[in-house]
Each structure stands twice: as structure tokens, then as C-alpha cells.
Design an enzyme around this catalytic site. Structure first.
Site, PDB file in Angstrom:
ATOM      1  N   ILE A  94      -5.170  51.901  98.774  1.00 11.59           N
ATOM      2  CA  ILE A  94      -6.129  52.076  97.671  1.00 11.59           C
ATOM      3  C   ILE A  94      -7.559  52.093  98.210  1.00 11.59           C
ATOM      4  CG2 ILE A  94      -6.897  51.148  95.447  1.00 11.59           C
ATOM      5  CD1 ILE A  94      -4.079  49.824  95.232  1.00 11.59           C
ATOM      6  N   LEU A 114      -6.779  45.776 110.270  1.00  7.78           N
ATOM      7  CA  LEU A 114      -5.781  46.743 110.746  1.00  7.78           C
ATOM      8  C   LEU A 114      -4.388  46.117 110.873  1.00  7.78           C
ATOM      9  CD1 LEU A 114      -7.880  48.733 113.396  1.00  7.78           C
ATOM     10  CD2 LEU A 114      -7.535  49.256 110.979  1.00  7.78           C
ATOM     11  N   SER A 152      -4.168  42.643  89.750  1.00  7.33           N
ATOM     12  CA  SER A 152      -2.898  43.328  89.481  1.00  7.33           C
ATOM     13  C   SER A 152      -2.407  42.984  88.084  1.00  7.33           C
ATOM     14  CB  SER A 152      -1.860  42.864  90.507  1.00  7.33           C
ATOM     15  OG  SER A 152      -0.565  43.244  90.112  1.00  7.33           O
ATOM     16  N   TYR A 157       2.460  35.984  95.585  1.00  7.14           N
ATOM     17  CA  TYR A 157       1.515  37.112  95.595  1.00  7.14           C
ATOM     18  C   TYR A 157       0.794  37.195  94.247  1.00  7.14           C
ATOM     19  CZ  TYR A 157       0.144  41.884  94.526  1.00  7.14           C
ATOM     20  OH  TYR A 157      -0.550  42.973  94.075  1.00  7.14           O
ATOM     21  N   LYS A 161      -3.314  36.430  93.099  1.00 10.05           N
ATOM     22  CA  LYS A 161      -4.213  37.283  92.312  1.00 10.05           C
ATOM     23  C   LYS A 161      -4.791  36.483  91.147  1.00 10.05           C
ATOM     24  CE  LYS A 161      -3.744  41.210  94.539  1.00 10.05           C
ATOM     25  NZ  LYS A 161      -4.868  41.680  95.390  1.00 10.05           N
ATOM     26  N   PHE A 205      -2.148  48.805  87.502  1.00  5.50           N
ATOM     27  CA  PHE A 205      -0.747  48.951  87.135  1.00  5.50           C
ATOM     28  C   PHE A 205      -0.017  49.499  88.382  1.00  5.50           C
ATOM     29  CE2 PHE A 205      -0.297  47.202  82.953  1.00  5.50           C
ATOM     30  CZ  PHE A 205      -1.595  46.776  82.794  1.00  5.50           C
ATOM     31  N   PHE A 225      17.462  49.893  90.442  1.00  3.17           N
ATOM     32  CA  PHE A 225      17.758  48.483  90.159  1.00  3.17           C
ATOM     33  C   PHE A 225      17.948  48.225  88.667  1.00  3.17           C
ATOM     34  CE2 PHE A 225      15.038  47.660  94.155  1.00  3.17           C
ATOM     35  CZ  PHE A 225      16.143  47.717  94.985  1.00  3.17           C
ATOM     36  N   GLY A 243      13.408  38.997  89.467  1.00  3.16           N
ATOM     37  CA  GLY A 243      11.962  38.949  89.196  1.00  3.16           C
ATOM     38  C   GLY A 243      11.432  40.166  88.457  1.00  3.16           C
ATOM     39  N   ASP A 244      12.226  41.247  88.356  1.00  5.43           N
ATOM     40  CA  ASP A 244      11.758  42.448  87.645  1.00  5.43           C
ATOM     41  C   ASP A 244      11.772  42.225  86.139  1.00  5.43           C
ATOM     42  OD1 ASP A 244      11.213  44.037  89.779  1.00  5.43           O
ATOM     43  OD2 ASP A 244      12.999  45.299  89.622  1.00  5.43           O
TER      44      ASP A 244
HETATM   45  C1  UD1 Z   1       5.522  45.310  92.155  1.00  5.72           C
HETATM   46  C2  UD1 Z   1       4.924  43.962  91.871  1.00  5.72           C
HETATM   47  C3  UD1 Z   1       3.457  44.090  91.587  1.00  5.72           C
HETATM   48  C4  UD1 Z   1       2.772  44.842  92.688  1.00  5.72           C
HETATM   49  C5  UD1 Z   1       3.419  46.196  92.849  1.00  5.72           C
HETATM   50  C6  UD1 Z   1       2.795  46.949  93.991  1.00  5.72           C
HETATM   51  C7  UD1 Z   1       6.486  42.390  90.844  1.00  5.72           C
HETATM   52  C8  UD1 Z   1       6.920  41.713  89.582  1.00  5.72           C
HETATM   53  N1  UD1 Z   1       5.556  43.325  90.728  1.00  5.72           N
HETATM   54  O1  UD1 Z   1       5.525  46.044  90.941  1.00  5.72           O
HETATM   55  O2  UD1 Z   1       2.900  42.818  91.474  1.00  5.72           O
HETATM   56  O3  UD1 Z   1       1.414  44.977  92.369  1.00  5.72           O
HETATM   57  O4  UD1 Z   1       4.800  46.010  93.131  1.00  5.72           O
HETATM   58  O5  UD1 Z   1       2.920  48.319  93.760  1.00  5.72           O
HETATM   59  O6  UD1 Z   1       6.974  42.117  91.885  1.00  5.72           O
HETATM   60  N2  UD1 Z   1      12.852  50.182  91.715  1.00  5.72           N
HETATM   61  C9  UD1 Z   1      14.119  50.693  91.940  1.00  5.72           C
HETATM   62  N3  UD1 Z   1      14.512  50.904  93.234  1.00  5.72           N
HETATM   63  C10 UD1 Z   1      13.710  50.628  94.306  1.00  5.72           C
HETATM   64  C11 UD1 Z   1      12.416  50.114  94.072  1.00  5.72           C
HETATM   65  C12 UD1 Z   1      12.023  49.886  92.764  1.00  5.72           C
HETATM   66  O7  UD1 Z   1      14.858  50.966  90.996  1.00  5.72           O
HETATM   67  O8  UD1 Z   1      14.148  50.828  95.463  1.00  5.72           O
HETATM   68  C13 UD1 Z   1      12.377  49.979  90.331  1.00  5.72           C
HETATM   69  C14 UD1 Z   1      12.006  48.556  89.979  1.00  5.72           C
HETATM   70  O9  UD1 Z   1      13.121  47.844  89.537  1.00  5.72           O
HETATM   71  C15 UD1 Z   1      10.960  48.800  88.905  1.00  5.72           C
HETATM   72  C16 UD1 Z   1      10.275  50.103  89.312  1.00  5.72           C
HETATM   73  O10 UD1 Z   1      11.197  50.755  90.184  1.00  5.72           O
HETATM   74  O11 UD1 Z   1      11.572  48.991  87.645  1.00  5.72           O
HETATM   75  C17 UD1 Z   1       8.963  49.921  90.050  1.00  5.72           C
HETATM   76  O12 UD1 Z   1       9.155  49.017  91.136  1.00  5.72           O
HETATM   77  P1  UD1 Z   1       8.037  48.773  92.250  1.00  5.72           P
HETATM   78  O13 UD1 Z   1       7.523  50.072  92.738  1.00  5.72           O
HETATM   79  O14 UD1 Z   1       8.597  47.837  93.264  1.00  5.72           O
HETATM   80  O15 UD1 Z   1       6.836  48.077  91.446  1.00  5.72           O
HETATM   81  P2  UD1 Z   1       6.827  46.783  90.496  1.00  5.72           P
HETATM   82  O16 UD1 Z   1       7.998  45.927  90.746  1.00  5.72           O
HETATM   83  O17 UD1 Z   1       6.588  47.256  89.103  1.00  5.72           O
END
Ligand code: UD1
Length: 336
Positions: free
Chosen positions: A12, A33, A124, A149, A153, A178, A218, A294-295
Site C-alpha cells: 500500500i 526492507l 484496518s 495483529y 491496530k 477494507f 474456506f 477467525g473468519d
Molecule cells: C484479513 C484480516 C484483516 C487484514 C487482511 C489483510 C482477519 C479477520 N482479517 O482479512 O485484518 O487486514 O486480511 O488483507 O484475519 N479465503 C479463501 N481462501 C483463501 C484465502 C481466503 O476462501 O485461500 C477467503 C476468506 O475466508 C475470506 C476472504 O477469502 O472470506 C478474504 O480473505 P483474506 O484475503 O484472507 O482477507 P480477510 O480475512 O478478510
């Protein structure tokens, strides 16, 4: 006068450096770095035609931070530098709290000594925790985070809010991101996580490239449009422009303001995968896997405050994000 971007060679930070330079600001990048590469400075120069000053420095190192302030007339700080891997933060909470909190404290102390009054912070949406209804609004109570983490924040937000309360001449903007994805359209800057990615988009691009065999989705039993998790994805270039708008606002005000930086729209995992396939004409094999601990099912921003106060809103679409992420994976990623 110059702006200090800590973590300015990261995902970012580097895009934000481009936007500030293109808007005519004098930019100083500081980065240790530990999770990025110095050649990002070359890439920023290639895009903008201007080479920003660069210091390899850890923002927890007070002497190193002092040196930067002594060498440049820093008018404001945009603080991106920090550890950001959610899973790792659970394994190494002390490292996360030390690094993510001490850097902010050190910057605030040095800023005070040099009379620097503007602090824009990379926060965040994770600070909304698990218990708030969607869409998330800045006035909701923060907390209830699910990992160190997220708590780091949250704690940084509190530290900065208290600092601005105690010093009425200080201006603080807390920017709650977001889900930033996408990349610079040149293909020169983007997200380049080392090892196996945790976040969705870098995982998708590596599956598309054939580096990883298939994506695990997931969970498909959430109460959402198609059962998969819904997030508010924001193009990193829109996010970078949000920093510019926030900085301009902060430079003209005092006190603390919080802004959501999101699109206000939710997209499910499968919607993102299907859009990626359609826009880029490439397959992304996936399997449905168990939910990830945690999701949460669904969250997106109420983005109206940033629009009202900063006159900023997202312009790029999910299609743009998918196209630019793939362009970056092919051209720029994995070259460090
Ligand atoms: C996570 C963090 C957030 C952080 C962000 C960085 C948590 C609760 N949130 O967000 O604090 O700022 O990362 O970008 O930990 N998914 C899959 N398969 C994968 C990876 C992800 O299905 O291999 C799904 C996840 O279940 C979720 C969505 O994709 O529904 C987004 O996941 P991800 O990109 O990891 O972001 P967050 O979990 O939303």
C-alpha cells in the site's frame, strides 16, 4: 517540506508514494526492507519520473527516525510500516505488539521534538471486531478483535487518539482499510507476499499462474449470497488516493478523525473467482474447504463519511482489480 511514508516500499505504501509524488509532494520513504525490496524505489521512479528519498530504517529505532527528521523537513507522517500477517501474530504476539506499537510511539516522540503535527495511520476494518452489524460505520464501538495483529491496530488507534487529545495542535487520521487488492496498472507495483499467501487474491493469482495447484475456498455454508465469505475489496490505487485526500484534510485540521476506506460493496469469494476467470480468460481451479478459524461471514464499509468529508470514493471495479492483479502476477511479482 517533505512527507515521510514509513513502510513506503510495501504494497500500500508504494502505491501511495506514487499518488503523493504525482500530486507534487516531496516524499521520503523509510522501510526496513524486512518484507519488501529496495528496487521498489526504482519502480516508483520509473512510474513517476521522480526518485523519492529512501532510508533503510526500522521505525522502532529512535536514532534512525531522528536522523530522518534531522535530514529532511518532515511536515507529516503516513505510517504504513508494520507486521501484518494475522496467523503469525497469533504465534508471535510479543513481536507484533513490540513492533507495531513501538514504531508509533517512537514516531510520535520524534515528531514532537521536531514540531511535526500530522499523522495518518494505516488501520484496518479488523478493529470493528466480530460483534458489529454490517455495514461498518466509524461511530461503532471498536474492539473485540480476533488476533494480536487486529489488537495492535486497535491499540495504535487509542494511542494516537490520546496523543491528539493531549496536544490540541496534533492532527490524526485513522484510516480503516477494507480488503485491498489489485495492483498498479503498469504492472510494476503490487502485492508480493513471500511464501504461500494467506490472503485471497495473491492465492488466486498464483493458482492461475500454475505455481499453486488449486484454491481452497474456506467455507460455503455462511449465510451469504452463495455461502462463501463476503468482503469489501478495494483497488490499491483507489486506497492510495484515499490517503492523499486524508492527508490534505489532516493538514488543515486538528484532532482525530476516523475514515473507512472501502467501496461500500460486498463481493463473495466465488464472485471474485468467477470475475477473475472471466476478465482474464484463465481458469482458477478450486475446492470447497472447511471454514478458516477467525473468519466472519460478511463485512463491508459504510463509505459515506469519506465521500462527504474527504470528497473521495472508489472509482475502480472488481473487474479492474482482477485484471490488474493478474497483470502484476505475470509482469512484476516474484522478482525480489
Ligand atoms: C484479513 C484480516 C484483516 C487484514 C487482511 C489483510 C482477519 C479477520 N482479517 O482479512 O485484518 O487486514 O486480511 O488483507 O484475519 N479465503 C479463501 N481462501 C483463501 C484465502 C481466503 O476462501 O485461500 C477467503 C476468506 O475466508 C475470506 C476472504 O477469502 O472470506 C478474504 O480473505 P483474506 O484475503 O484472507 O482477507 P480477510 O480475512 O478478510
Amino acid at each position: 517540506m517533505a512527507l515521510l511514508l514509513t513502510g513506503g516500499t510495501g504494497f500500500i505504501g508504494s502505491h501511495t508514494a506514487v499518488e503523493f509524488i504525482q500530486a507534487g509532494y516531496d516524499v521520503v520513504i523509510a522501510d526496513d526492507l524486512s518484507n519488501s525490496s529496495a528496487d521498489v524505489v526504482d519502480r516508483i521512479e520509473t512510474i513517476t519520473g521522480v526518485r523519492p528519498a529512501f532510508a533503510q530504517a526500522d521505525m522502532c529505532d529512535a536514532d534512525a527516525v531522528e536522523k530522518i527528521f534531522a535530514e529532511h523537513a518532515i511536515e507529516g507522517v503516513v505510517h504504513f510500516a508494520g507486521f501484518k500477517a494475522v496467523g503469525e501474530s497469533v504465534e508471535k504476539p510479543i513481536d507484533y505488539y513490540r513492533n507495531n506499537l513501538l514504531s508509533t510511539l517512537t514516531l510520535l516522540e520524534v515528531m514532537k521534538r521536531f514540531g511535526c503535527k500530522v499523522f495518518v495511520f494505516s488501520s484496518s476494518a479488523t478493529v470493528y471486531g466480530e460483534n458489529n452489524p454490517i455495514p461498518y460505520v466509524e461511530t461503532m464501538p471498536a474492539g473485540g478483535c480476533t488476533n494480536p495483529y487486529g489488537w495492535s491496530k486497535f491499540m495504535n488507534e487509542q494511542i494516537l487518539t490520546d496523543a491528539a487529545k493531549a496536544d490540541p495542535s496534533l492532527s490524526v487520521c485513522l484510516l480503516r482499510y477494507f480488503n485491498p487488492i489489485g495492483a498498479h496498472e503498469s504492472g510494476l507495483l503490487g502485492d508480493d507476499p513471500s511464501g504461500i499467501p494467506n490472503n485471497l487474491m495473491p492465492y488466486i493469482t498464483r493458482v492461475a499462474k500454475g505455481v499453486l495447484p488449486k484454491l481452497s475456498v474456506f467455507g460455503n455454508d455462511y449465510p451469504t449470497v452463495d455461502g462463501t465469505g463476503v468482503r469489501d475489496y478495494i483497488h490499491v490505487v483507489d486506497l492510495a488516493k484515499g490517503h492523499l485526500a486524508a492527508y490534505k484534510y489532516a493538514a488543515e485540521h486538528t484532532g482525530t478523525e476516523i475514515f473507512n476506506l472501502g467501496s461500500g460493496r460486498g463481493t463473495s469469494v466465488l464472485e471474485l473467482v468467477e470475475t477473475f476467470k472471466r476478465v482474464n480468460g484463465i481458469d482458477v481451479p478450486y475446492v470447497i474447504a472447511p471454514r478458516r478459524a477467525g473468519d466472519i461471514a460478511e463485512f463491508y464499509a459504510d463509505a459515506s463519511k469519506a465521500e462527504r468529508v474527504l470528497h473521495w470514493r472508489t472509482e475502480k471495479t472488481v473487474e479492474d482489480m482482477c485484471r490488474d492483479s493478474w497483470n502484476w502476477e505475470q509482469k512484476g511479482a516474484q522478482k525480489r
